[in-house]
Design an enzyme around this catalytic site. Structure first.
Site, mmCIF file in Angstrom:
data_model
loop_
_atom_site.group_PDB
_atom_site.id
_atom_site.type_symbol
_atom_site.label_atom_id
_atom_site.label_comp_id
_atom_site.label_asym_id
_atom_site.label_seq_id
_atom_site.Cartn_x
_atom_site.Cartn_y
_atom_site.Cartn_z
ATOM 1 N N SER A 53 -7.423 0.275 8.326
ATOM 2 C CA SER A 53 -6.177 1.155 8.241
ATOM 3 C C SER A 53 -6.430 2.503 9.085
ATOM 4 O O SER A 53 -5.422 3.106 9.146
ATOM 5 C CB SER A 53 -5.396 1.373 6.982
ATOM 6 N N LYS A 93 -19.419 -2.074 2.568
ATOM 7 C CA LYS A 93 -18.989 -2.665 3.819
ATOM 8 C C LYS A 93 -20.415 -3.049 4.454
ATOM 9 O O LYS A 93 -20.896 -2.237 5.741
ATOM 10 C CB LYS A 93 -18.195 -1.591 4.695
HETATM 11 O O1 LIG Z 1 -8.963 0.419 6.168
HETATM 12 C C1 LIG Z 1 -9.455 0.951 5.081
HETATM 13 C C2 LIG Z 1 -9.086 1.875 4.264
HETATM 14 C C3 LIG Z 1 -9.649 2.515 3.375
HETATM 15 N N1 LIG Z 1 -10.665 1.650 2.863
HETATM 16 C C4 LIG Z 1 -11.084 2.186 1.447
HETATM 17 O O2 LIG Z 1 -9.942 2.373 0.556
HETATM 18 C C5 LIG Z 1 -10.364 3.391 -0.182
HETATM 19 C C6 LIG Z 1 -9.192 4.248 -0.432
HETATM 20 O O3 LIG Z 1 -8.693 4.410 0.806
HETATM 21 P P1 LIG Z 1 -7.099 5.143 1.158
HETATM 22 O O4 LIG Z 1 -6.993 5.092 2.685
HETATM 23 O O5 LIG Z 1 -7.133 6.502 0.572
HETATM 24 O O6 LIG Z 1 -6.287 4.343 0.666
HETATM 25 C C7 LIG Z 1 -11.414 4.071 0.178
HETATM 26 O O7 LIG Z 1 -12.340 3.678 -0.732
HETATM 27 C C8 LIG Z 1 -11.795 3.498 1.548
HETATM 28 O O8 LIG Z 1 -13.114 3.337 1.715
HETATM 29 C C9 LIG Z 1 -10.742 0.429 3.342
HETATM 30 O O9 LIG Z 1 -11.720 -0.067 2.662
HETATM 31 N N2 LIG Z 1 -10.336 0.011 4.274
#
Ligand SMILES: O=c1ccn([C@@H]2O[C@H](COP(=O)(O)O)[C@@H](O)[C@H]2O)c(=O)[nH]1
Length: 238
Positions: free
Chosen positions: A206, A148
């Protein structure tokens, strides 16, 4: 299929509840108006950012889309998706090298993409990258470092290619926040030569309380410099 509630209705409810202001309502309405599509995937209104991109391509089978993909990494990902009949990406949120490789080996046969946070691995070493690349080759998936990136171009080019992780040397894809503007992409691009690399732009999150308001999302989607964003998002959600 009918919508239970229209976006216009949701906007009205949010505005009446004091959750968004008129600027946001106008911005989202503008975005929705600009994004109306015919059943064949073509836009009702001309799209300034579709220069060199055929919008109807998004309605094609993945094999045909792979042939038309501008970026070789997108083409490769689409081909992997077809050959493995999988659009799964595993989020490898583990903090040890052995668990990361173990996950790559167990999930590898089923995924098209393996998403890492390499900077959370406590016993990182260059050998881990060799092992990840070997697993990616063995199981035919791509590597995406969920870094990111969100800084100015010069800084992201260093973060991408230098330091102990040397992300540009092994990650097919990285994630990027578009908030700094186009410089974040040109900075990343400047760090690689003779390698096929790509990025996903993160526009929505999210997480609770995140600041990606409808206004932010609409603004980012309407930026002409992100002319491939729509196709990238569609690819991701396919
Ligand atoms: O908005 C978001 C939420 C999460 N992430 C990335 O996804 C994984 C897993 O997230 P979960 O919320 O457990 O499903 C994690 O690597 C977060 O960094 C995202 O990119 N954007």
């Amino acid at each position: 299929m009918n919508s239970l509630c229209t976006l216009s209705k949701i906007l009205q409810v949010l505005k009446e509840a004091g959750q968004i202001n008129q600027d946001v309502v106008d911005s989202v309405r503008k975005y929705i108006a600009a994004s109306q599509i015919h059943p064949d995937g073509t836009f009702l209104t001309p799209q300034p950012r579709t220069e060199n991109v055929n919008p109807s391509r998004l309605t094609l089978p993945f094999t045909a889309r792979a042939d038309q993909a501008v970026n070789p990494v997108a083409a490769k990902l689409l081909k992997v998706m077809v050959s493995k009949q999988s659009n799964l990406c595993v989020a490898a949120d583990v903090t040890s090298a052995s668990r990361l490789i173990s996950l790559a080996e167990s999930a590898g046969p089923y995924v098209c993409l393996f998403k890492t946070h390499i900077d959370i691995v406590e016993d990182f070493s260059p050998q881990l990258i060799q092992d990840l690349l070997a697993a990616a080759q063995k199981h035919n998936f791509l590597l995406m470092e969920d870094r990111k990136f969100a800084d100015i171009g010069h800084t992201v080019s260093l973060q991408y290619s230098q330091g102990i992780h040397k992300i540009s040397s092994w990650a097919d894809l990285v994630t990027v926040h578009p908030i700094p503007g186009e410089g974040v992409i040109t900075g990343l691009k400047s760090a690689v030569t003779n390698l096929h690399r790509g990025c996903f732009l993160v526009v929505e999150m999210s997480s609770a309380g995140n600041l990606a308001s409808p206004n932010y999302v609409a603004c980012m989607l309407l930026q002409p410099q992100w002319k491939y964003l729509r196709s990238i998002q569609t690819l991701w959600r396919a």
